[in-house]
Design an enzyme around this catalytic site. Structure first.
Site, mmCIF file in Angstrom:
data_model
loop_
_atom_site.group_PDB
_atom_site.id
_atom_site.type_symbol
_atom_site.label_atom_id
_atom_site.label_comp_id
_atom_site.label_asym_id
_atom_site.label_seq_id
_atom_site.Cartn_x
_atom_site.Cartn_y
_atom_site.Cartn_z
ATOM 1 N N ASP A 22 20.310 -21.588 -16.557
ATOM 2 C CA ASP A 22 20.991 -22.038 -15.534
ATOM 3 C C ASP A 22 21.265 -23.680 -15.632
ATOM 4 O OD1 ASP A 22 21.812 -21.558 -12.887
ATOM 5 O OD2 ASP A 22 20.165 -23.217 -11.887
ATOM 6 N N ASP A 24 22.545 -25.885 -13.626
ATOM 7 C CA ASP A 24 22.179 -27.389 -11.976
ATOM 8 C C ASP A 24 20.896 -27.215 -12.174
ATOM 9 O OD1 ASP A 24 24.302 -27.125 -12.034
ATOM 10 O OD2 ASP A 24 25.009 -26.442 -10.560
ATOM 11 N N ASP A 196 15.954 -22.588 -11.701
ATOM 12 C CA ASP A 196 15.657 -23.115 -11.086
ATOM 13 C C ASP A 196 15.144 -21.971 -9.268
ATOM 14 O OD1 ASP A 196 16.978 -24.882 -8.596
ATOM 15 O OD2 ASP A 196 17.862 -24.011 -10.933
#
Length: 284
Positions: A22, A24, A196
Protein backbone atom coordinates in the site's frame (compact mmCIF):
# COMPACT_ATOMS: atom_id res chain seq x y z
CA UNK A 1 18.75 -2.37 6.19
CA UNK A 2 19.89 -5.46 8.03
CA UNK A 3 18.30 -6.53 11.29
CA UNK A 4 14.64 -6.26 12.24
CA UNK A 5 13.25 -6.36 8.71
CA UNK A 6 15.97 -8.42 6.99
CA UNK A 7 14.54 -10.88 4.47
CA UNK A 8 15.76 -14.25 3.15
CA UNK A 9 17.41 -14.42 -0.26
CA UNK A 10 15.08 -15.83 -2.90
CA UNK A 11 15.78 -19.24 -4.49
CA UNK A 12 15.30 -18.40 -8.17
CA UNK A 13 14.53 -22.03 -9.05
CA UNK A 14 11.23 -21.65 -7.19
CA UNK A 15 8.10 -19.89 -8.58
CA UNK A 16 8.24 -16.10 -8.80
CA UNK A 17 7.20 -13.97 -5.84
CA UNK A 18 6.34 -10.34 -5.18
CA UNK A 19 5.93 -7.82 -2.37
CA UNK A 20 2.74 -5.73 -2.49
CA UNK A 21 2.84 -2.34 -0.79
CA UNK A 22 0.00 0.00 0.00
CA UNK A 23 1.29 3.56 -0.52
CA UNK A 24 -0.27 6.14 1.82
CA UNK A 25 0.98 5.89 5.44
CA UNK A 26 2.76 2.65 4.52
CA UNK A 27 5.51 3.76 2.13
CA UNK A 28 4.99 7.51 2.52
CA UNK A 29 3.92 9.40 5.63
CA UNK A 30 0.88 11.16 4.13
CA UNK A 31 -1.88 10.80 1.56
CA UNK A 32 -0.22 10.94 -1.86
CA UNK A 33 -3.20 12.61 -3.55
CA UNK A 34 -3.90 15.17 -0.83
CA UNK A 35 -0.21 16.11 -0.61
CA UNK A 36 -0.46 17.73 -4.05
CA UNK A 37 -3.42 19.96 -3.14
CA UNK A 38 -1.29 23.09 -2.74
CA UNK A 39 0.37 22.45 -6.10
CA UNK A 40 -3.04 21.95 -7.74
CA UNK A 41 -4.21 25.21 -6.16
CA UNK A 42 -1.13 27.07 -7.43
CA UNK A 43 -1.72 25.54 -10.87
CA UNK A 44 -5.27 26.92 -10.90
CA UNK A 45 -7.01 23.55 -10.71
CA UNK A 46 -8.72 24.10 -7.36
CA UNK A 47 -9.98 27.09 -5.41
CA UNK A 48 -8.58 28.35 -2.12
CA UNK A 49 -11.64 26.99 -0.32
CA UNK A 50 -11.12 23.54 -1.86
CA UNK A 51 -7.43 23.65 -0.96
CA UNK A 52 -8.30 24.39 2.67
CA UNK A 53 -10.88 21.61 2.76
CA UNK A 54 -8.34 19.20 1.26
CA UNK A 55 -5.80 20.21 3.89
CA UNK A 56 -8.37 19.47 6.59
CA UNK A 57 -9.11 16.10 4.99
CA UNK A 58 -5.38 15.34 5.08
CA UNK A 59 -5.31 16.21 8.79
CA UNK A 60 -8.22 13.87 9.54
CA UNK A 61 -6.60 11.12 7.48
CA UNK A 62 -3.32 11.44 9.37
CA UNK A 63 -4.88 11.82 12.80
CA UNK A 64 -7.13 8.80 12.80
CA UNK A 65 -6.85 6.93 9.56
CA UNK A 66 -9.92 6.39 7.42
CA UNK A 67 -12.57 3.72 7.72
CA UNK A 68 -14.78 2.52 4.87
CA UNK A 69 -17.34 5.33 5.17
CA UNK A 70 -14.65 8.01 5.36
CA UNK A 71 -12.89 6.56 2.32
CA UNK A 72 -16.16 6.58 0.39
CA UNK A 73 -16.77 10.23 1.27
CA UNK A 74 -13.20 11.06 0.28
CA UNK A 75 -13.66 9.24 -3.03
CA UNK A 76 -16.86 11.15 -3.81
CA UNK A 77 -15.26 14.47 -2.85
CA UNK A 78 -12.11 13.94 -4.92
CA UNK A 79 -14.08 12.65 -7.92
CA UNK A 80 -16.24 15.76 -7.95
CA UNK A 81 -13.22 17.98 -7.28
CA UNK A 82 -11.19 16.78 -10.27
CA UNK A 83 -14.06 16.87 -12.77
CA UNK A 84 -12.95 19.02 -15.70
CA UNK A 85 -9.23 18.93 -14.86
CA UNK A 86 -6.94 18.57 -17.84
CA UNK A 87 -5.06 15.28 -17.45
CA UNK A 88 -1.87 16.53 -19.08
CA UNK A 89 -1.77 19.54 -16.76
CA UNK A 90 -2.16 17.23 -13.75
CA UNK A 91 0.74 15.06 -14.96
CA UNK A 92 2.93 18.14 -15.48
CA UNK A 93 2.19 19.52 -12.00
CA UNK A 94 2.95 16.14 -10.41
CA UNK A 95 6.20 15.82 -12.37
CA UNK A 96 7.34 19.33 -11.41
CA UNK A 97 6.63 18.96 -7.69
CA UNK A 98 7.12 15.22 -7.13
CA UNK A 99 10.58 15.33 -5.60
CA UNK A 100 9.88 18.38 -3.46
CA UNK A 101 6.65 16.95 -2.02
CA UNK A 102 7.06 13.17 -1.95
CA UNK A 103 10.79 12.57 -1.55
CA UNK A 104 10.92 14.02 2.02
CA UNK A 105 8.02 11.86 3.28
CA UNK A 106 9.20 8.41 2.13
CA UNK A 107 9.74 6.13 5.10
CA UNK A 108 13.34 4.99 5.36
CA UNK A 109 12.13 1.61 6.64
CA UNK A 110 9.86 1.15 3.62
CA UNK A 111 12.60 2.11 1.17
CA UNK A 112 14.91 -0.41 2.85
CA UNK A 113 12.28 -3.14 2.58
CA UNK A 114 11.81 -2.40 -1.11
CA UNK A 115 15.56 -2.73 -1.63
CA UNK A 116 15.66 -6.00 0.30
CA UNK A 117 12.79 -7.51 -1.65
CA UNK A 118 14.51 -6.61 -4.90
CA UNK A 119 17.77 -8.10 -3.65
CA UNK A 120 15.86 -11.29 -2.77
CA UNK A 121 14.57 -11.46 -6.35
CA UNK A 122 11.00 -10.39 -5.67
CA UNK A 123 9.02 -7.93 -7.76
CA UNK A 124 7.75 -4.85 -5.92
CA UNK A 125 4.18 -3.76 -6.65
CA UNK A 126 2.56 -0.57 -5.33
CA UNK A 127 -1.19 -1.04 -4.84
CA UNK A 128 -2.87 2.27 -4.03
CA UNK A 129 -6.33 3.82 -3.94
CA UNK A 130 -4.83 7.12 -5.12
CA UNK A 131 -4.99 8.07 -8.79
CA UNK A 132 -2.62 6.59 -11.36
CA UNK A 133 -1.34 10.02 -12.41
CA UNK A 134 0.05 10.42 -8.89
CA UNK A 135 0.96 6.82 -8.03
CA UNK A 136 2.82 5.88 -11.21
CA UNK A 137 5.51 8.62 -10.89
CA UNK A 138 5.93 7.74 -7.21
CA UNK A 139 6.31 4.09 -8.18
CA UNK A 140 9.03 5.05 -10.66
CA UNK A 141 10.81 7.07 -7.97
CA UNK A 142 10.74 4.08 -5.62
CA UNK A 143 11.88 1.62 -8.29
CA UNK A 144 8.64 -0.40 -8.19
CA UNK A 145 8.18 -2.99 -10.91
CA UNK A 146 4.42 -2.49 -11.22
CA UNK A 147 1.68 -0.15 -10.02
CA UNK A 148 -2.01 -0.76 -9.38
CA UNK A 149 -3.97 2.49 -8.86
CA UNK A 150 -7.36 4.11 -9.27
CA UNK A 151 -8.09 5.32 -12.80
CA UNK A 152 -10.49 8.11 -13.71
CA UNK A 153 -12.51 8.29 -16.92
CA UNK A 154 -10.99 10.79 -19.38
CA UNK A 155 -13.22 12.47 -21.96
CA UNK A 156 -12.45 13.22 -25.60
CA UNK A 157 -11.33 16.70 -24.52
CA UNK A 158 -8.51 15.22 -22.39
CA UNK A 159 -10.22 16.14 -19.12
CA UNK A 160 -11.58 14.03 -16.27
CA UNK A 161 -15.32 13.41 -16.46
CA UNK A 162 -15.62 12.89 -12.68
CA UNK A 163 -16.39 9.19 -13.14
CA UNK A 164 -14.14 6.37 -11.95
CA UNK A 165 -13.09 3.69 -14.42
CA UNK A 166 -11.30 1.49 -11.86
CA UNK A 167 -11.33 1.92 -8.09
CA UNK A 168 -8.35 0.23 -6.38
CA UNK A 169 -9.89 -0.15 -2.96
CA UNK A 170 -10.68 -2.93 -0.48
CA UNK A 171 -11.56 -6.25 -2.17
CA UNK A 172 -10.59 -4.78 -5.55
CA UNK A 173 -6.97 -4.62 -4.39
CA UNK A 174 -7.07 -8.31 -3.51
CA UNK A 175 -8.54 -9.09 -6.94
CA UNK A 176 -5.72 -7.14 -8.59
CA UNK A 177 -3.13 -9.07 -6.57
CA UNK A 178 -4.66 -12.40 -7.62
CA UNK A 179 -4.84 -11.32 -11.27
CA UNK A 180 -1.18 -10.27 -11.21
CA UNK A 181 -0.26 -13.57 -9.60
CA UNK A 182 -2.02 -15.43 -12.42
CA UNK A 183 -0.46 -13.36 -15.21
CA UNK A 184 3.05 -13.11 -13.73
CA UNK A 185 3.29 -16.54 -12.14
CA UNK A 186 3.60 -15.35 -8.54
CA UNK A 187 3.23 -17.93 -5.78
CA UNK A 188 0.99 -15.97 -3.42
CA UNK A 189 1.72 -18.30 -0.51
CA UNK A 190 5.31 -17.00 -0.62
CA UNK A 191 4.47 -13.37 -1.39
CA UNK A 192 4.50 -10.40 1.03
CA UNK A 193 2.05 -7.55 1.58
CA UNK A 194 2.15 -4.37 3.66
CA UNK A 195 -0.58 -1.92 4.64
CA UNK A 196 -1.68 0.43 7.42
CA UNK A 197 -5.44 0.14 6.96
CA UNK A 198 -8.09 -2.43 7.88
CA UNK A 199 -9.65 -1.77 4.48
CA UNK A 200 -6.70 -3.72 3.05
CA UNK A 201 -7.36 -6.90 5.05
CA UNK A 202 -8.51 -8.67 1.83
CA UNK A 203 -5.17 -7.87 0.15
CA UNK A 204 -3.16 -8.84 3.22
CA UNK A 205 -5.11 -12.09 3.54
CA UNK A 206 -4.31 -13.07 -0.05
CA UNK A 207 -0.56 -13.56 0.58
CA UNK A 208 1.45 -15.87 2.79
CA UNK A 209 3.38 -13.09 4.55
CA UNK A 210 1.06 -10.18 5.49
CA UNK A 211 2.37 -7.27 7.57
CA UNK A 212 0.53 -4.45 9.33
CA UNK A 213 2.49 -1.19 9.06
CA UNK A 214 1.60 1.69 11.40
CA UNK A 215 -1.83 0.03 11.64
CA UNK A 216 -5.06 1.80 12.45
CA UNK A 217 -6.94 0.43 15.44
CA UNK A 218 -9.07 -1.96 13.42
CA UNK A 219 -6.07 -3.43 11.59
CA UNK A 220 -4.10 -3.69 14.82
CA UNK A 221 -6.90 -5.81 16.31
CA UNK A 222 -7.07 -7.91 13.15
CA UNK A 223 -3.30 -8.42 13.13
CA UNK A 224 -3.34 -9.50 16.79
CA UNK A 225 -6.11 -12.02 16.14
CA UNK A 226 -4.40 -13.46 13.06
CA UNK A 227 -0.84 -13.33 14.38
CA UNK A 228 0.36 -10.95 11.68
CA UNK A 229 3.61 -9.04 12.31
CA UNK A 230 3.19 -5.35 13.14
CA UNK A 231 5.87 -2.96 11.86
CA UNK A 232 6.40 0.65 12.94
CA UNK A 233 7.78 3.04 10.32
CA UNK A 234 8.63 6.49 11.67
CA UNK A 235 11.71 7.76 9.84
CA UNK A 236 10.79 9.79 6.74
CA UNK A 237 13.97 10.54 4.78
CA UNK A 238 14.92 11.85 1.36
CA UNK A 239 16.07 9.10 -1.00
CA UNK A 240 19.20 11.10 -1.87
CA UNK A 241 20.19 11.09 1.79
CA UNK A 242 19.99 7.31 1.83
CA UNK A 243 22.29 6.66 -1.14
CA UNK A 244 25.63 6.96 0.71
CA UNK A 245 24.38 4.44 3.26
CA UNK A 246 23.70 1.71 0.70
CA UNK A 247 26.27 -1.02 1.13
CA UNK A 248 25.57 -2.74 -2.17
CA UNK A 249 23.62 -2.14 -5.41
CA UNK A 250 20.10 -3.48 -5.29
CA UNK A 251 19.04 -3.24 -8.92
CA UNK A 252 20.60 -4.68 -12.10
CA UNK A 253 21.15 -1.20 -13.53
CA UNK A 254 23.22 -0.22 -10.51
CA UNK A 255 25.23 -3.42 -10.79
CA UNK A 256 25.92 -2.76 -14.47
CA UNK A 257 26.94 0.80 -13.68
CA UNK A 258 29.35 -0.38 -11.00
CA UNK A 259 30.91 -2.96 -13.33
CA UNK A 260 31.24 -0.34 -16.06
CA UNK A 261 32.88 2.12 -13.69
CA UNK A 262 35.35 -0.52 -12.52
CA UNK A 263 36.22 -1.46 -16.09
CA UNK A 264 36.73 2.18 -17.02
CA UNK A 265 38.97 2.72 -14.00
CA UNK A 266 41.03 -0.36 -14.85
CA UNK A 267 41.39 0.87 -18.41
CA UNK A 268 42.65 4.26 -17.27
CA UNK A 269 45.15 2.65 -14.91
CA UNK A 270 46.42 0.37 -17.71
CA UNK A 271 46.68 3.28 -20.15
CA UNK A 272 48.52 5.44 -17.63
CA UNK A 273 51.01 2.66 -16.87
CA UNK A 274 51.66 2.17 -20.60
CA UNK A 275 52.30 5.87 -21.01
CA UNK A 276 54.72 5.88 -18.08
CA UNK A 277 56.50 2.82 -19.50
CA UNK A 278 56.81 4.40 -22.91
CA UNK A 279 58.14 7.62 -21.40
CA UNK A 280 60.84 5.74 -19.45
CA UNK A 281 61.85 3.80 -22.58
CA UNK A 282 62.22 7.04 -24.53
CA UNK A 283 64.65 8.45 -21.96
CA UNK A 284 66.95 5.38 -22.04
Amino acid sequence: MAGAYALPVENHSLPRTAAFFDLDKTVIAKSSTLTFSKSFYQGGLISRRAALRTAYTQFVFLAGGADHDQMERMREYLSALCKGWNVQQVKEIVAETLHDLIDPIIYDEAASLIEEHHTAGRDVVIVSTSGAEVVEPIGDMLGADRVVATRMVVGDDGCYTGEIAYYAYGPTKAEAVRELAASEGYDLSRCYAYSDSATDVPMLSSVGHPHAVNPDRALRREAAQRGWPVLVFNRPVRLKQRLPALSMPTRPALVAAAVGAAAATAGLVWYASRRRGAARAATL
